[in-house]
Structure formats: C-alpha cells, structure tokens
Design a protein around this motif. Structure first.
Motif, PDB file in Angstrom:
ATOM      1  N   LEU A  99      -9.275   8.846  -3.486  1.00  0.00           N
ATOM      2  CA  LEU A  99      -8.464   7.757  -4.018  1.00  0.00           C
ATOM      3  C   LEU A  99      -8.683   6.533  -3.142  1.00  0.00           C
ATOM      4  CD1 LEU A  99      -6.219   6.623  -5.861  1.00  0.00           C
ATOM      5  CD2 LEU A  99      -4.562   7.598  -4.249  1.00  0.00           C
ATOM      6  N   LEU A 103      -0.974   3.179 -10.492  1.00  0.00           N
ATOM      7  CA  LEU A 103      -1.565   4.285  -9.743  1.00  0.00           C
ATOM      8  C   LEU A 103      -1.202   5.631 -10.360  1.00  0.00           C
ATOM      9  CD1 LEU A 103      -3.145   5.438  -7.423  1.00  0.00           C
ATOM     10  CD2 LEU A 103      -1.129   5.140  -5.975  1.00  0.00           C
ATOM     11  N   GLN A 104       0.048   5.796 -10.731  1.00  0.00           N
ATOM     12  CA  GLN A 104       0.482   7.045 -11.362  1.00  0.00           C
ATOM     13  C   GLN A 104      -0.312   7.290 -12.646  1.00  0.00           C
ATOM     14  OE1 GLN A 104       4.714   7.381 -12.065  1.00  0.00           O
ATOM     15  NE2 GLN A 104       4.466   9.163 -13.350  1.00  0.00           N
ATOM     16  N   LEU A 134       2.124   3.959  -3.286  1.00  0.00           N
ATOM     17  CA  LEU A 134       1.408   5.233  -3.232  1.00  0.00           C
ATOM     18  C   LEU A 134       2.383   6.399  -3.198  1.00  0.00           C
ATOM     19  CD1 LEU A 134      -1.096   7.016  -2.878  1.00  0.00           C
ATOM     20  CD2 LEU A 134      -0.927   6.563  -0.413  1.00  0.00           C
ATOM     21  N   TRP A 167      -6.129  -2.236  -8.707  1.00  0.00           N
ATOM     22  CA  TRP A 167      -6.045  -1.985  -7.272  1.00  0.00           C
ATOM     23  C   TRP A 167      -6.456  -0.583  -6.853  1.00  0.00           C
ATOM     24  CZ3 TRP A 167      -2.178  -0.028  -3.568  1.00  0.00           C
ATOM     25  CH2 TRP A 167      -1.312   0.926  -4.118  1.00  0.00           C
ATOM     26  N   ALA A 168      -6.607   0.338  -7.788  1.00  0.00           N
ATOM     27  CA  ALA A 168      -6.880   1.726  -7.419  1.00  0.00           C
ATOM     28  C   ALA A 168      -8.037   2.295  -8.219  1.00  0.00           C
ATOM     29  CB  ALA A 168      -5.628   2.570  -7.651  1.00  0.00           C
ATOM     30  N   ARG A 195       2.356  -1.617  -9.041  1.00  0.00           N
ATOM     31  CA  ARG A 195       1.265  -0.872  -8.411  1.00  0.00           C
ATOM     32  C   ARG A 195       1.502   0.626  -8.511  1.00  0.00           C
ATOM     33  NH1 ARG A 195       1.500  -5.386  -5.240  1.00  0.00           N
ATOM     34  NH2 ARG A 195       2.981  -4.476  -3.770  1.00  0.00           N
ATOM     35  N   LEU A 255      -7.492   2.570  -2.569  1.00  0.00           N
ATOM     36  CA  LEU A 255      -6.545   1.490  -2.843  1.00  0.00           C
ATOM     37  C   LEU A 255      -7.114   0.234  -2.205  1.00  0.00           C
ATOM     38  CD1 LEU A 255      -3.200   3.340  -2.011  1.00  0.00           C
ATOM     39  CD2 LEU A 255      -4.410   3.192  -4.205  1.00  0.00           C
ATOM     40  N   TYR A 263       0.793  -1.229   0.000  1.00  0.00           N
ATOM     41  CA  TYR A 263       0.000   0.000   0.000  1.00  0.00           C
ATOM     42  C   TYR A 263       0.828   1.283   0.000  1.00  0.00           C
ATOM     43  CZ  TYR A 263      -3.491  -3.412   1.429  1.00  0.00           C
ATOM     44  OH  TYR A 263      -4.297  -4.510   1.478  1.00  0.00           O
TER      45      TYR A 263
END
Length: 136
Positions: free
Chosen positions: A108, A128-129, A62, A100-101, A124, A110, A58
């Motif tokens: 946001l 996410l980015q 992030l 996952w996001a 991940r 997760l 996580y």
C-alpha cells in the motif's frame, strides 16, 4: 531538510510515529513493514505544521480505513493476508483523496502533499477504504 525540520521529524518519530505503529499492529493484527520517506514529507519552512498535519494527512485516515475494514473477522483476515508493506511519501504532488493511495503486490502506497487539505481526513479514509476493499 533544515535543522528545524530534522528536529521536528525526530520528535515525531520518537513520539507520535511509535504510537501509530503500535495502533497499526493492533488494528491489523500483525506487523506490517512501514517505510516513510521522511525527507519527502519534510518541506522546508513548514515544520510548524508537521505535528498537526502528518497525523491528519497520513496516519488517521489510514487507521480509520483499516479499522472499518477490520471490524469483522473476514476483513481482518483479508488485510492480514493481503497487506505486507506500507509506503508513505510525498512524491507525486497529490493533494486530493481520490488519487492519494495505490495498492498492488501486497504493498500500500500513500502519496500526498503533507500540508495540503489537512482536514480532509474522512475523504482520504473513505477513498482508501474503497481502494482496499476493491482489491482484497
């Protein structure tokens, strides 16, 4: 959640989690409300993995994604304007980076299994980015 899990959760909250919150504020440049569903992250019988797994699943991805986005003023401003809340949980049974996001209404989320594919930090972070940059 048994006693072993509660002990590890408490120790994590008092140490690594507080460090994460400080780092998050530093990267983003503001306070972000963070809600962690600790009960969903604490799978019975897996407490021996939490200290290693939770940061990798996580918190590291992030921060890595946010650091990349916030590397310049434009990215930092976009995040500051667009990110208000962060939810971390394990409810959908997701175990891979592509799903996952989610990001909507300045929140946001997760959602990932806490002890699965632990070392796929970069996957991940990249997913996410990409999600954030496409929605800022």
């Amino acid at each position: 959640m048994g006693l072993a899990e509660r002990r590890v959760v408490k120790a994590f909250q008092e140490n690594e989690y507080n460090t994460f919150l400080e780092e998050l504020k530093k990267v983003v440049g503001k306070e972000v409300t963070v809600n962690v569903a600790w009960d969903s992250l604490a799978i019975d019988g897996m407490s021996h993995l939490y200290e290693k797994a939770w940061p990798k699943v996580y918190f590291q991805p992030l921060l890595q994604a946010l650091e990349s986005i916030c590397a310049d003023d434009m990215g930092k401003e976009a995040i500051a304007e667009s990110l208000e809340k962060l939810h971390i949980k394990n409810e959908a049974g997701v175990s891979y980076a592509a799903k996952w996001a989610s990001f909507e209404n300045k929140e946001l989320t997760l959602d990932h299994k806490p002890t699965t594919n632990i070392d796929q930090i970069d996957d991940r972070a990249k997913a996410l980015q990409t999600l954030l940059e496409n929605n800022l």
